[in-house]
Design an enzyme around this catalytic site. Structure first.
Site, PDB file in Angstrom:
ATOM      1  N   ASN A  10      -3.787   6.579  -1.056  1.00 51.96           N
ATOM      2  CA  ASN A  10      -3.324   6.634   0.335  1.00 51.96           C
ATOM      3  C   ASN A  10      -2.566   7.923   0.630  1.00 51.96           C
ATOM      4  O   ASN A  10      -2.542   8.403   1.763  1.00 51.96           O
ATOM      5  CB  ASN A  10      -2.463   5.413   0.655  1.00 51.96           C
ATOM      6  CG  ASN A  10      -3.313   4.184   0.959  1.00 51.96           C
ATOM      7  OD1 ASN A  10      -4.508   4.329   1.233  1.00 51.96           O
ATOM      8  ND2 ASN A  10      -2.730   3.020   0.879  1.00 51.96           N
TER       9      ASN A  10
ATOM     10  N   HIS B 281      -2.188  -2.794  -6.393  1.00 47.31           N
ATOM     11  CA  HIS B 281      -2.669  -2.386  -5.069  1.00 47.31           C
ATOM     12  C   HIS B 281      -4.168  -2.604  -4.995  1.00 47.31           C
ATOM     13  O   HIS B 281      -4.940  -1.796  -5.511  1.00 47.31           O
ATOM     14  CB  HIS B 281      -2.305  -0.912  -4.817  1.00 47.31           C
ATOM     15  CG  HIS B 281      -2.758  -0.428  -3.464  1.00 47.31           C
ATOM     16  ND1 HIS B 281      -3.082   0.894  -3.213  1.00 47.31           N
ATOM     17  CD2 HIS B 281      -2.950  -1.078  -2.298  1.00 47.31           C
ATOM     18  CE1 HIS B 281      -3.445   1.012  -1.939  1.00 47.31           C
ATOM     19  NE2 HIS B 281      -3.365  -0.166  -1.371  1.00 47.31           N
TER      20      HIS B 281
ATOM     21  N   GLU C 217      -5.209   0.000  -8.017  1.00 50.52           N
ATOM     22  CA  GLU C 217      -4.145   0.933  -8.419  1.00 50.52           C
ATOM     23  C   GLU C 217      -3.035   0.081  -9.032  1.00 50.52           C
ATOM     24  O   GLU C 217      -2.479  -0.806  -8.375  1.00 50.52           O
ATOM     25  CB  GLU C 217      -3.615   1.703  -7.206  1.00 50.52           C
ATOM     26  CG  GLU C 217      -4.447   2.909  -6.804  1.00 50.52           C
ATOM     27  CD  GLU C 217      -3.795   3.718  -5.672  1.00 50.52           C
ATOM     28  OE1 GLU C 217      -3.150   3.100  -4.808  1.00 50.52           O
ATOM     29  OE2 GLU C 217      -3.933   4.948  -5.637  1.00 50.52           O
TER      30      GLU C 217
ATOM     31  N   SER D 131       0.823  -1.218   0.000  1.00 54.93           N
ATOM     32  CA  SER D 131       0.000   0.000   0.000  1.00 54.93           C
ATOM     33  C   SER D 131       0.846   1.253   0.000  1.00 54.93           C
ATOM     34  O   SER D 131       0.387   2.320  -0.359  1.00 54.93           O
ATOM     35  CB  SER D 131      -0.860   0.040   1.276  1.00 54.93           C
ATOM     36  OG  SER D 131      -1.572  -1.140   1.400  1.00 54.93           O
TER      37      SER D 131
END
Ligand code: T1G
Length: 692
Positions: A487, A437, A449, A416
């Site tokens: 994130n 991801h 992702e 992540s």
């Protein structure tokens, strides 16, 4: 014969066949509408013709109004004008459906006198997904065919139904043989002629409406049952009101006028603009900047997943759901059998809800093989690691994979946050390393992702993006930087939220602002759900943040009954006086003087910090489009779809307001609000992110 660029007209015996071919989806553009009108006119004027078949070539029947025409002046004939021509035709018109009859496409079919479809076809009114309602009579005609309850479900969900289901509910009159639609439609038209069948008009039917008369509870119960799903959206309520109108003392045409008025209102609303933006943004995200569209796609016949925990299990399910066999590896039999048990449990729960057949559970599980040996992955085309989020562990796994994986295998990490290039450096084949991801729960969340390393090969990127579609996900290509895109922006929100509670806001006040904006839950509620101990290092923890202190107190979140909130045994949360004291003591130690903070300040500081971070990601080339950021925040982080994503939302505020807000917030709260160079440039040029 050619009627126009997209329309041909042929006659077979007493049947005229008007064929449309307007790739990619036969959207009802001005040319298509004109072609149908001209073809119909020819059929009506031809004395030898006694019926007309309306059919499409290419992948589908009309997939709806042409969304690219929205906001532009309507070119005649409008869809409603065309519908009147068809509905009032003196000869029977048979709508002939393959692929998807959607939105205006189905509404056009509903004014035909009969409808025939191949079994693989689907019919639906998905306008709600665009913040709209069916604006060409769908809310007035569908209830007259399928009844009020079914119409409420179909139109507010936008979900398509199969041709068989459509036939069972009377939406389609005949099923053609697969691959024989044209011939079967002409044969059906001949039967309509020979049997002298009537010119049926849906508008004249009332029997299905009568079933709901005097039962207002149908609407009250429906609104109540769906309140959570519809929260914040305008279109569902408008749809319900249009369907209610079919039972009121209104003529059909008055009902149509009512529907039209609400449609125009919705179309002009920013909610629809936001959802149309996302419709195109999701498709744009699949187009990879700088990689040729004909880049070869590598075959993915067998996949390896390392780590049978929550993420690994969810990832393995994603592939099994797409029919791709998976070998799931973990270090011990216990861990492996636990992981497989949880997967089976997930499938059984889905089957129990009726969302998959019970026999499919075994079929899916048969695609999953467990192993404690990474060597068993030597024949996999793609191997994804989902092990503990620590660089050393990931590098160890990749170094071992480098020795085991076959030449040409794709080596993917589900990290992540960690640096993809650093992970890739543990192998002799960094060109084969990519980030995939997934978002938890991986078998549910649509976002993927795809992280490109500095050496990741083009064909591996193209294959990864195609794989997202194969898995039924939305792939967005992002660059390799801390937190990638989603994130990183969440970290900006986190920083503001944590600061706000030290300055005087309570966690529940911050959460309410975000919930009222449209997020499914607030920031601290989300943190408690995910677990405060994700990424927390017990050995290194030093009470340096409120979150560390809570972890040190054993308050790891909802799973242990307490995090930022206290939870009862049914996981209902309530503010925690203990936490409030921790926050106040910590703020005092930091020398922060607490004060009253209003909702507007909470909202501005969080949302503008997220927008600014998004702009920085564009500046740095980590995100390649502003619309990609919107897709990521909506699909993976719960940004309300009717607000279009942070960059769309910023454009709605206007760049001058964005820069003014950032400047004033910077003066008060420092560097997080220093406007990114991109924002400064766009503001000076009078542009928005849409132009970035
Ligand atoms: N108008 C214009 N372009 C459209 C379009 C549409 N309705 N639907 C798809 N496209 C484009 C899309 O942008 C993409 O373009 C290409 O077609 C392939 O799409 C009056 C007002 C039909 C199930 O909401 O659900 O009718 O990227 O990648 O995966 O009441 O497209 O190639 O340049 O999605 O095979 C209602 C929306 C409109 C249907 C095919 N209809 N479309 O899926 O291909 S509003 C819809 C879809 C309306 C009336 C109201 C899907 C699909 P490009 P794709 P796909």
């Amino acid at each position: 014969m050619k009627v126009n660029d997209v329309t041909t007209y042929e006659v077979e015996g007493p049947v005229a066949v008007v064929t449309l071919n307007s790739p990619p989806v036969n959207a009802l553009s001005a040319a298509v509408r004109q072609g149908i009108a001209d073809g119909l006119k020819m059929a009506l004027e031809d004395d030898d013709v006694r019926a007309m078949v309306l059919i499409c070539e290419g992948r589908t029947f009309f997939a709806g109004a042409d969304i690219t025409e929205f906001g532009k002046p309507t070119v005649d004939p409008s869809l409603r004008d065309l519908q009147l021509m068809v509905e009032n035709a003196a000869k029977p018109v048979i709508a002939t459906i393959h692929g998807t009859a959607l939105g205006g496409g189905l509404e056009l079919a509903l004014v035909a006198h009969y409808r025939i479809a191949v079994p693989s076809a689907k019919c639906g009114l998905p306008e709600v997904n665009l913040g709209l309602l069916p604006g060409a009579g769908g809310t007035q005609r569908l209830p007259r065919i399928v009844g009020i309850p079914k119409a409420l479900d179909l139109i507010t969900s936008g979900a398509p139904v199969s041709a068989k289901a459509a036939k069972d509910m009377g939406l389609v009159d005949e099923l053609a043989a697969e691959g024989h639609l044209r011939a079967d439609a002409i044969a059906f038209a001949n039967r309509v002629i020979d049997e002298n069948r009537p010119l049926l008009k849906v508008r004249d039917r009332a029997e299905k409406l009568d079933e709901a008369r005097g039962k207002p509870e149908i609407f009250a119960d429906f609104r109540k049952a769906n309140a959570r799903r519809f929260r914040g959206f305008k279109a569902p309520e408008a749809i319900i009101r249009c369907i209610e109108a079919t039972l009121e003392d209104k003529s059909f045409d008055e009902g149509m006028a009512f529907e039209r008025a609400l449609f125009i209102e919705l179309q002009a609303d920013s909610q629809s603009a936001a959802q149309r933006h996302i419709f195109f943004a999701e498709r744009q995200a699949g187009k990879i900047v700088g990689i040729p569209a004909d880049t070869p796609i590598l075959p993915i016949r067998k996949v390896g997943v390392i780590g049978a925990g929550t993420m690994g299990g969810g990832i393995a399910m994603s592939f099994a759901n797409a029919g791709i066999p998976v070998t799931l590896v973990d270090t011990s039999d216990d861990a492996l059998s636990r992981g497989l048990r949880i997967i089976r449990g997930n499938y059984e729960a889905t089957a129990k809800k009726g969302r998959m057949k019970a026999e499919d559970v075994d079929a899916r599980m048969a695609l999953l093989t467990g192993s404690v040996r990474m060597e068993d992955l030597s024949d996999c085309d793609l191997i994804i690691e989902a092990v503990f989020e620590q660089m050393e562990i990931k590098q160890e796994v990749f170094a071992k994979l480098d020795r085991i994986a076959k030449p040409g295998a794709i080596l993917a990490t589900n990290t992540s946050y960690l640096d993809l290039d650093e992970i890739a450096s543990a192998t002799s084949r960094p060109t084969s390393v990519v980030g995939l991801h997934f978002f938890s729960p991986a078998h549910v969340m649509k976002l993927l992702e795809v992280v490109r390393g500095k050496e990741t090969r083009a064909d591996i990127i193209a294959t990864s993006m195609k794989l997202a579609k194969t898995l039924g996900k939305i792939g967005v290509l992002v660059g390799n930087a801390f937190g990638f895109v989603g994130n990183r922006i969440l970290a900006a929100r986190d920083a503001q939220a944590n600061r706000l509670i030290l300055e005087g806001a309570t966690p529940e006040a911050v959460d309410k602002v975000l919930y009222d904006f449209g997020f499914p839950m607030g920031h601290f509620q989300m943190r408690d759900l995910v677990g405060l101990d994700v990424g927390w290092n017990r050995e290194k923890s030093s009470s340096s943040t409120v979150r560390e202190i809570l972890n040190e107190m054993g308050r790891h979140g909802q799973k242990v009954g307490g995090g930022f909130y206290d939870y009862d045994e049914s996981r209902n949360r309530k503010p925690s006086p203990v936490v409030q004291k921790v926050i106040e003591d910590f703020a005092a130690k930091q020398g922060i003087v607490r004060r009253e903070l209003g909702d507007a300040e909470i909202r501005d500081r969080i949302l503008y910090a997220m927008v600014n971070e998004g702009a920085k990601l564009l500046d740095e080339g980590i995100a390649s489009r502003a619309s990609d950021i919107d897709v990521i925040l909506i699909t993976g982080y719960g940004w309300p779809k009717y607000e279009g994503g942070p960059m769309f939302w910023a454009d709605l505020q206007g760049m001058p307001q964005v820069i003014e807000k950032l400047n004033s917030l910077q003066a008060e709260y420092g560097d997080a609000f220093v406007p990114s160079p991109l924002i400064k440039r766009l503001a000076s040029e009078g542009k928005g992110f849409r132009d970035a």
